[in-house]
Design an enzyme around this catalytic site. Structure first.
Site, PDB file in Angstrom:
ATOM      1  N   LYS A 115      -1.880   4.824  13.699  1.00 59.85           N
ATOM      2  CA  LYS A 115      -0.701   4.087  13.225  1.00 59.85           C
ATOM      3  C   LYS A 115       0.460   4.221  14.192  1.00 59.85           C
ATOM      4  O   LYS A 115       1.233   3.289  14.384  1.00 59.85           O
ATOM      5  CB  LYS A 115      -0.289   4.558  11.824  1.00 59.85           C
ATOM      6  CG  LYS A 115      -1.248   4.069  10.753  1.00 59.85           C
ATOM      7  CD  LYS A 115      -0.596   4.022   9.396  1.00 59.85           C
ATOM      8  CE  LYS A 115      -1.576   3.466   8.369  1.00 59.85           C
ATOM      9  NZ  LYS A 115      -1.072   3.508   7.008  1.00 59.85           N
ATOM     10  N   LYS A 197     -13.186  -1.127  11.733  1.00 62.09           N
ATOM     11  CA  LYS A 197     -13.081  -1.137  10.265  1.00 62.09           C
ATOM     12  C   LYS A 197     -12.458  -2.449   9.766  1.00 62.09           C
ATOM     13  O   LYS A 197     -11.533  -2.963  10.400  1.00 62.09           O
ATOM     14  CB  LYS A 197     -12.194   0.050   9.864  1.00 62.09           C
ATOM     15  CG  LYS A 197     -12.058   0.280   8.383  1.00 62.09           C
ATOM     16  CD  LYS A 197     -11.111   1.437   8.096  1.00 62.09           C
ATOM     17  CE  LYS A 197      -9.669   0.992   8.122  1.00 62.09           C
ATOM     18  NZ  LYS A 197      -8.733   1.925   7.482  1.00 62.09           N
ATOM     19  N   LYS A 200      -6.668  -4.425   6.273  1.00 60.23           N
ATOM     20  CA  LYS A 200      -5.665  -5.355   5.739  1.00 60.23           C
ATOM     21  C   LYS A 200      -4.826  -5.969   6.851  1.00 60.23           C
ATOM     22  O   LYS A 200      -4.323  -7.060   6.732  1.00 60.23           O
ATOM     23  CB  LYS A 200      -4.674  -4.595   4.853  1.00 60.23           C
ATOM     24  CG  LYS A 200      -5.216  -4.035   3.589  1.00 60.23           C
ATOM     25  CD  LYS A 200      -4.167  -3.081   2.997  1.00 60.23           C
ATOM     26  CE  LYS A 200      -4.703  -2.366   1.788  1.00 60.23           C
ATOM     27  NZ  LYS A 200      -3.858  -1.252   1.368  1.00 60.23           N
TER      28      LYS A 200
HETATM   29  P1  TYM Z   1      -5.669   2.533   1.648  1.00 64.78           P
HETATM   30  O1  TYM Z   1      -4.650   1.861   0.817  1.00 64.78           O
HETATM   31  O2  TYM Z   1      -5.643   2.310   3.132  1.00 64.78           O
HETATM   32  O3  TYM Z   1      -7.114   2.142   1.167  1.00 64.78           O
HETATM   33  C1  TYM Z   1      -7.480   2.253  -0.206  1.00 64.78           C
HETATM   34  C2  TYM Z   1      -8.928   2.692  -0.303  1.00 64.78           C
HETATM   35  O4  TYM Z   1      -9.783   1.749   0.346  1.00 64.78           O
HETATM   36  C3  TYM Z   1     -10.643   2.431   1.257  1.00 64.78           C
HETATM   37  N1  TYM Z   1     -10.929   1.534   2.399  1.00 64.78           N
HETATM   38  C4  TYM Z   1     -12.156   1.235   2.817  1.00 64.78           C
HETATM   39  N2  TYM Z   1     -13.364   1.603   2.375  1.00 64.78           N
HETATM   40  C5  TYM Z   1     -14.447   1.087   3.018  1.00 64.78           C
HETATM   41  N3  TYM Z   1     -14.358   0.229   4.065  1.00 64.78           N
HETATM   42  C6  TYM Z   1     -13.163  -0.165   4.548  1.00 64.78           C
HETATM   43  N4  TYM Z   1     -13.088  -1.032   5.555  1.00 64.78           N
HETATM   44  C7  TYM Z   1     -11.982   0.338   3.909  1.00 64.78           C
HETATM   45  N5  TYM Z   1     -10.650   0.138   4.104  1.00 64.78           N
HETATM   46  C8  TYM Z   1     -10.024   0.890   3.173  1.00 64.78           C
HETATM   47  C9  TYM Z   1      -9.852   3.669   1.673  1.00 64.78           C
HETATM   48  O5  TYM Z   1     -10.705   4.676   2.162  1.00 64.78           O
HETATM   49  C10 TYM Z   1      -9.194   4.049   0.374  1.00 64.78           C
HETATM   50  O6  TYM Z   1     -10.057   4.807  -0.437  1.00 64.78           O
HETATM   51  N6  TYM Z   1      -3.909   7.165   1.923  1.00 64.78           N
HETATM   52  C11 TYM Z   1      -4.640   6.241   1.082  1.00 64.78           C
HETATM   53  C12 TYM Z   1      -3.974   5.982  -0.255  1.00 64.78           C
HETATM   54  C13 TYM Z   1      -3.691   7.217  -1.021  1.00 64.78           C
HETATM   55  C14 TYM Z   1      -4.635   7.990  -1.743  1.00 64.78           C
HETATM   56  C15 TYM Z   1      -3.895   9.062  -2.329  1.00 64.78           C
HETATM   57  C16 TYM Z   1      -6.017   7.863  -1.949  1.00 64.78           C
HETATM   58  C17 TYM Z   1      -2.468   7.821  -1.162  1.00 64.78           C
HETATM   59  N7  TYM Z   1      -2.593   8.927  -1.969  1.00 64.78           N
HETATM   60  C18 TYM Z   1      -4.528  10.028  -3.116  1.00 64.78           C
HETATM   61  C19 TYM Z   1      -6.647   8.846  -2.743  1.00 64.78           C
HETATM   62  C20 TYM Z   1      -5.907   9.904  -3.315  1.00 64.78           C
HETATM   63  C21 TYM Z   1      -4.740   4.922   1.809  1.00 64.78           C
HETATM   64  O7  TYM Z   1      -3.943   4.607   2.664  1.00 64.78           O
HETATM   65  O8  TYM Z   1      -5.693   4.090   1.347  1.00 64.78           O
END
Ligand code: TYM
Length: 335
Positions: A115, A197, A200
């Site tokens: 990032k 990957k 978004k």
């Molecule tokens: P975030 O918002 O980037 O993504 C949400 C969830 O989607 C999964 N993910 C994927 N899984 C498979 N293939 C992909 N291409 C893919 N892109 C995203 C992510 O692994 C995630 O599970 N830091 C976290 C949000 C968060 C969180 C937490 C999660 C904040 N606090 C506490 C669990 C527990 C995040 O940015 O996810």
């Protein structure tokens, strides 16, 4: 009894349009597990602030995300779905835990490095301490299990390290959480470059399937997905990442194994396979989209659920926070 169930915690950032990766890596598993666990799902709006947001658009996205969790099938009467920023315990515990986290640990986080490279003009301290806030999210609810995609495993590891460090000083305050990943779909790759990957923030709209894409768009994106010059549907990440990625998506959508998929498409061309993947994904997304459109109009119901669950999350999280404050020796607040 609800009290005897183990606890599950997860969430997503309220940034950008959700992709099929978010669905396969997270939401789908939340739905599989939610009967078995006492569940907390956060709309992670504080985390989203690490990147500049347009305020009106951000507010809408956060509310949409709440509605999408519900539209996907999570009952807000049974699961505690709430906004991270509405529960002050998160920011408070995050500060305390940051005093138990080493800079050397944070320096190793690959998501921070990625990032920081992407937003070179805004490498803020929040981006750096992001994993500490995530640790606070998870530890506040004494989570046993955290279903996430592969890209979040490093953050889960640091959460466990922080919890263990804290417990070794103050006794058993935090439950040590385990990550949970589904068999297929833990890392969905870009449809245009299967070595990256699905994200978004990809600038190429054909690279990601968004959860709100209509059925025709979904089919078109799969039709254009990058594959290879053979014509054999075979699972082989080294030599056929495009096809292997589509097989993961098809497997996660239909529940079929790679063997079954290879048999189903033996002797058939990529065109047929891509069409089948597109149809399966569109059929999975359409009912959720319809439900979302209904829900988002029902302001009264959403407001009621938000209020109810924010209160539940606050109540639950405060139990841990009070204990932590006492352990570290902060004086009691008798206000
Ligand atoms: P975030 O918002 O980037 O993504 C949400 C969830 O989607 C999964 N993910 C994927 N899984 C498979 N293939 C992909 N291409 C893919 N892109 C995203 C992510 O692994 C995630 O599970 N830091 C976290 C949000 C968060 C969180 C937490 C999660 C904040 N606090 C506490 C669990 C527990 C995040 O940015 O996810």
């Amino acid at each position: 009894m609800a009290d005897e169930k183990k606890i599950l915690y997860s969430g997503m950032q309220a940034t950008g349009k959700l992709t099929l990766g978010n669905y396969m890596g997270a939401l789908k598993n939340w739905m599989t597990l939610n009967e078995e666990y006492e569940c907390f799902f956060g709309v992670m709006d504080l985390h989203s602030l690490t990147v500049r947001q347009e305020p009106a658009e951000f507010r809408k996205r956060a509310r949409d995300l709440f509605a999408l969790y519900v539209a996907a099938g999570l009952d807000p009467e049974k699961n505690c779905i709430y906004f991270q920023s509405h529960v002050s315990s998160h920011a408070e515990l995050s500060w305390i835990l940051s005093c138990f986290t080493y800079m050397g640990e944070l320096n190793r986080m690959t998501q921070f490095k990625d990032k920081a490279a992407k937003h070179a003009d805004n490498i803020n301290a929040g981006l750096y301490t992001y994993p500490v806030l995530m640790a606070a999210d998870i530890l506040l609810y004494q989570a046993d299990v955290v279903p996430v995609g592969k890209d979040q495993l490093q953050h889960l590891e640091i959460t466990r390290d922080i919890a263990q460090r804290f417990n070794s000083i103050y006794g058993d305050v935090f439950t040590i959480p385990e990550a949970y990943m589904g068999k297929a779909g833990a890392k969905i790759m870009s449809l245009q470059d299967p070595t990256r990957k699905m994200s978004k923030s990809d600038e190429n709209a054909n690279a990601s399937v968004y959860l709100m894409d209509d059925a025709d768009t979904v089919r078109r994106k799969f039709k254009r997905a990058v594959t290879d010059s053979e014509a054999e549907v075979r699972y082989d990440w080294d030599n056929k990442p495009g096809i292997s990625n589509l097989m993961d998506i098809y497997g996660a959508t239909t529940g079929k194994t790679t063997d079954e998929i290879e048999k189903e498409f033996a002797g058939k061309g990529y065109g047929d396979f891509k069409m089948a993947v597109g149809d399966a994904v569109a059929a999975m997304l359409t009912p959720m989209q319809t439900r979302f459109e209904e829900l988002i109009k029902d302001k009264e119901y959403l407001d009621k659920m938000i209020k109810q669950n924010d209160e539940k999350a606050y109540y639950f999280s405060q139990k841990t926070l009070r204990k932590v404050k006492k352990k570290v020796g902060l004086t009691e607040n008798i206000r």
